[in-house]
Design a protein around this motif. Structure first.
Motif, PDB file in Angstrom:
ATOM      1  N   LEU A  97     -73.020 -54.340 -36.884  1.00 13.93           N
ATOM      2  CA  LEU A  97     -74.406 -53.889 -36.954  1.00 13.93           C
ATOM      3  C   LEU A  97     -74.937 -54.241 -38.334  1.00 13.93           C
ATOM      4  CD1 LEU A  97     -73.962 -50.279 -35.514  1.00 13.93           C
ATOM      5  CD2 LEU A  97     -74.500 -52.360 -34.241  1.00 13.93           C
ATOM      6  N   ILE A  98     -76.107 -54.880 -38.391  1.00 19.21           N
ATOM      7  CA  ILE A  98     -76.713 -55.314 -39.652  1.00 19.21           C
ATOM      8  C   ILE A  98     -78.138 -54.791 -39.710  1.00 19.21           C
ATOM      9  CG2 ILE A  98     -77.359 -57.311 -41.057  1.00 19.21           C
ATOM     10  CD1 ILE A  98     -75.122 -58.877 -39.676  1.00 19.21           C
ATOM     11  N   ALA A  99     -78.499 -54.218 -40.855  1.00 18.38           N
ATOM     12  CA  ALA A  99     -79.821 -53.619 -41.014  1.00 18.38           C
ATOM     13  C   ALA A  99     -80.297 -53.827 -42.448  1.00 18.38           C
ATOM     14  CB  ALA A  99     -79.773 -52.127 -40.678  1.00 18.38           C
ATOM     15  N   ASP A 153     -77.574 -47.755 -44.610  1.00 14.51           N
ATOM     16  CA  ASP A 153     -76.148 -47.502 -44.432  1.00 14.51           C
ATOM     17  C   ASP A 153     -75.891 -46.255 -43.587  1.00 14.51           C
ATOM     18  OD1 ASP A 153     -76.914 -48.825 -46.945  1.00 14.51           O
ATOM     19  OD2 ASP A 153     -74.782 -48.968 -47.374  1.00 14.51           O
ATOM     20  N   ALA A 154     -76.611 -45.172 -43.886  1.00 14.23           N
ATOM     21  CA  ALA A 154     -76.379 -43.913 -43.165  1.00 14.23           C
ATOM     22  C   ALA A 154     -76.752 -44.045 -41.692  1.00 14.23           C
ATOM     23  CB  ALA A 154     -77.167 -42.777 -43.808  1.00 14.23           C
ATOM     24  N   ALA A 155     -77.824 -44.765 -41.406  1.00 11.34           N
ATOM     25  CA  ALA A 155     -78.237 -44.950 -40.015  1.00 11.34           C
ATOM     26  C   ALA A 155     -77.190 -45.751 -39.250  1.00 11.34           C
ATOM     27  CB  ALA A 155     -79.594 -45.647 -39.965  1.00 11.34           C
ATOM     28  N   LEU A 194     -77.045 -62.292 -49.190  1.00 13.19           N
ATOM     29  CA  LEU A 194     -78.156 -63.078 -49.727  1.00 13.19           C
ATOM     30  C   LEU A 194     -79.499 -62.500 -49.296  1.00 13.19           C
ATOM     31  CD1 LEU A 194     -76.865 -66.744 -49.246  1.00 13.19           C
ATOM     32  CD2 LEU A 194     -77.129 -65.523 -51.410  1.00 13.19           C
ATOM     33  N   ALA A 195     -79.543 -61.876 -48.117  1.00 12.13           N
ATOM     34  CA  ALA A 195     -80.783 -61.289 -47.610  1.00 12.13           C
ATOM     35  C   ALA A 195     -80.913 -59.809 -47.952  1.00 12.13           C
ATOM     36  CB  ALA A 195     -80.872 -61.472 -46.091  1.00 12.13           C
ATOM     37  N   ASP A 196     -79.954 -59.267 -48.706  1.00 14.63           N
ATOM     38  CA  ASP A 196     -79.968 -57.866 -49.136  1.00 14.63           C
ATOM     39  C   ASP A 196     -79.979 -56.921 -47.936  1.00 14.63           C
ATOM     40  OD1 ASP A 196     -79.885 -55.712 -50.825  1.00 14.63           O
ATOM     41  OD2 ASP A 196     -82.006 -55.756 -51.347  1.00 14.63           O
ATOM     42  N   LEU A 197     -78.954 -57.077 -47.086  1.00 14.11           N
ATOM     43  CA  LEU A 197     -78.826 -56.260 -45.893  1.00 14.11           C
ATOM     44  C   LEU A 197     -77.573 -55.391 -45.984  1.00 14.11           C
ATOM     45  CD1 LEU A 197     -79.562 -59.088 -43.284  1.00 14.11           C
ATOM     46  CD2 LEU A 197     -81.197 -57.439 -44.205  1.00 14.11           C
ATOM     47  N   SER A 198     -77.533 -54.310 -45.229  1.00 13.05           N
ATOM     48  CA  SER A 198     -76.342 -53.486 -45.088  1.00 13.05           C
ATOM     49  C   SER A 198     -75.663 -53.847 -43.773  1.00 13.05           C
ATOM     50  CB  SER A 198     -76.712 -52.002 -45.104  1.00 13.05           C
ATOM     51  OG  SER A 198     -77.690 -51.712 -44.111  1.00 13.05           O
ATOM     52  N   ALA A 199     -74.358 -53.555 -43.662  1.00 17.35           N
ATOM     53  CA  ALA A 199     -73.636 -53.959 -42.451  1.00 17.35           C
ATOM     54  C   ALA A 199     -72.461 -53.031 -42.188  1.00 17.35           C
ATOM     55  CB  ALA A 199     -73.151 -55.404 -42.567  1.00 17.35           C
TER      56      ALA A 199
END
Length: 604
Positions: free
Chosen positions: A432-434, A439-441, A409-414
């Motif tokens: 880990l959520i960013a 994604d690569a990081a 919903l917050a448009d995050l990668s995990a």
């Protein structure tokens, strides 16, 4: 822990490829692998038949012939994989764990087609919480999928089967889906990696939708390296998917030199001291790895997570099952049906109000994460037995989603990672959520995390293999710097402010000469290829592709960017100098690098 019973169980993607290249196995060995699969095994809804496998092996042989017999040109050559049974494969039934819904797919889902084109071999379709509604792995007419470490416990869902077959080493990787955490919770419960990509990175064409605006196809693997490889092959813009997005390649491809991680200021484990202990140990380990950990307010994350099932967003699941609710409501699992029918009670006005709230909370969340490399949370606050889940199917499901439901919903990668075994022998994980496109990081740090812990892979008992040489991340440019852009030098900020990440110090090939250019401010060197040269020390940096042009625009004459050859034969972008500027320059090749030359000036 279940040890691998067949010599081919528990192999990583790299181990499969290496074995094929050495001639130790051939793709025909997958027939024996298939015959070694445990039976019965309700992690599967359908397994490949011998005829289907023979047909895939024939297609693989054709693909290999088309690339001149070079296995290296098929990065997933002969690698066995599985897909969740809400993803289409041509000629296979797609059930979404509902026999009355089943249909025969006329084409591969876009991601499946891309994986097969790279040489991967589909071994079967896996069980799931019906219509991908649940985080438990029990809501299926094909039976509950047990935890791969202790069958009295749940496997997690909804991608239960996909996680189970990877954890037990039956396949090298699998595809799941993640709407509320279905690609992460089962990873945490089974000691494997769950990569939840940025929304739209992987096409959803050929996926039975749960919530179309937030659905993501995800990847399960034994290692981050494998998950990253698979996602890199499966990704790409797809015009047939209205929610597909092209990667803008602006995000960092690694964490900064000073790792900055956020954690919730207030943590909830619902009384599960075992999970709490693993998480606290994980934070200690992150600190030992040099991370600076800061506690932040988790309230907006929690508020947004609650919207997915306790607000009008549930109506999106109702839309996805509208025809089934009308034609065959009794075919739907009672718990799933109860959840989905709740969506009928919301109005269009409720939906717009929910979207306004989602946007507000999403902005607060992304602002809270600014300045951090990632948020670190428990993958799940707790785990439950099958008996406990039967008694409280909704309450305990919501506990599993406490740290997951807000992400899409917050448009995050995990990225869900193994974190160790609890005192009772069950695995637990961290996630880990960013922000989107990081994604690569996340993968880059995830590989460091796995290498640091060295946990056995999944439930196979196999040790984590030594990491391969780090490939250049997708969406980046690798640049060799030789002078004022080196770490600690006056122009290094031109790299770091564009989220470039240091890779390594290395040497050029032995035919370069280094010069000190007169009159440059700050002092700069010129590098030129020449006979009688030597190897020169350089640093390699990965810069996001979309930021590379900005970086090059700041480079003044007579310097420019060209191609440099390194001592190990690699070719990278790097600083070069126009020949006319070298006539009056001082040859400093003998110093072997810019730092030694600058140090000599300081001594003088």
């Amino acid at each position: 822990m279940q040890n691998a019973q067949h010599p081919l169980f528990g192999w990583t993607v790299n181990q499969w490829i290496a074995a094929y290249q050495r001639g130790e196995v051939t793709p025909n060995g997958l027939l024996a692998l298939l015959d070694a699969f445990p039976a019965p095994d309700n992690a599967w809804i359908s397994r490949v038949s011998h005829a289907q496998l023979d047909a895939q092996l024939a297609q693989l042989a054709t693909r290999l012939e088309a690339v001149g017999g070079d296995i290296g040109k098929l990065p997933l050559y002969g690698v066995p994989f599985a897909i969740k049974d809400n993803i289409d494969a041509e000629g296979w039934l797609t059930t979404a764990a509902c026999p009355e819904f089943a249909y025969t797919a006329s084409a591969d889902a876009t991601v499946v087609a891309r994986l097969r084109a790279a040489g991967a071999i589909l071994m079967g379709k896996t069980n799931l919480d019906q219509f991908a509604t649940g985080l438990v792995g029990t809501r299926s007419p094909y039976g509950a999928v047990p935890n791969s470490f202790n069958p009295e416990y749940v496997s997690g869902g909804s991608s239960s089967g996909s996680a189970s077959v990877v954890a037990r080493g039956l396949v090298a990787f699998s595809l799941g889906t993640d709407t509320a955490g279905s690609g992460r919770v089962p990873a945490g419960f089974n000691n494997i990696v769950g990569l939840k990509p940025t929304k739209g990175r992987l096409s959803n064409t050929g996926l039975v939708p749960a919530c179309r605006t937030v659905d993501c196809i995800s990847v399960f693997a034994l290692t981050v390296e494998d998950a990253e490889c698979v996602a890199g092959i499966a990704e790409g813009y797809d015009a047939s998917d209205a929610y597909s997005r092209a990667n803008p390649n602006t995000a960092p491809v690694g964490f900064g030199a000073s790792i900055k991680l956020a954690v919730p200021a207030t943590l909830e484990f619902f009384g599960d001291a075992h999970n709490q202990a693993v998480y606290e140990q994980a934070l200690q380990t992150l600190g030992d790895m040099g991370a600076e950990i800061t506690r932040i307010d988790f309230a907006p994350f929690k508020a947004l997570a609650e919207q997915l099932y306790y607000g009008s967003w549930v109506a999106e699941r109702t839309v996805a099952l509208e025809s089934m609710l009308a034609s065959s409501p009794d075919a739907i699992n009672p718990v799933v049906r109860g959840i989905v029918e709740n969506g009928l009670g919301y109005s269009a006005c409720d939906a717009y109000k929910a979207e306004y709230l989602r946007a507000t909370l999403s902005r607060q969340i992304n602002d809270a994460l600014a300045g951090f490399d990632a948020l670190v949370v428990p993958t799940s606050a707790t785990i439950r037995t099958l008996a406990e889940m039967a008694a409280e199917p909704v309450l305990y499901n919501s506990q599993f989603g406490f740290y997951t439901n807000f992400t899409n919903l917050a448009d995050l990668s995990a990225l869900a990672l193994p974190a160790g075994l609890r005192a009772d022998g069950l695995p637990a994980g961290i996630t880990l959520i960013a922000p989107a496109w990081h994604d690569a990081a996340l993968a880059r740090f995830g590989k460091q995390w796995q290498a640091h812990l060295k946990l056995p892979m999944g439930a196979t008992g196999r040790p984590l293999p030594e990491p391969a040489a780090a490939p250049q991340p997708f969406g980046s440019v690798r640049v060799a710097v030789v002078g004022a852009h080196l770490t600690g030098m006056p122009l290094n900020f031109q790299l770091t402010r564009r989220d470039a990440v240091f890779v390594e110090q290395t040497l050029t090939q032995g035919d370069y000469r280094l010069y000190a250019l007169p009159g440059t401010v700050p002092p700069k060197p010129g590098l030129a290829k020449a006979e009688g040269g030597q190897s020169i020390i350089v640093e390699l940096w990965d810069i996001p592709l979309a930021r590379f042009g900005e970086f090059v625009a700041e480079i003044p004459a007579p310097l420019g960017i060209g191609n440099l050859t390194l001592a190990d034969g690699r070719s990278v972008k790097g600083f070069i100098c126009e020949p006319w500027a070298l006539a009056d320059a001082q040859d400093i090749t003998a110093f072997g690098g810019w730092r030694a030359y600058i140090a000599s000036l300081n001594k003088a």
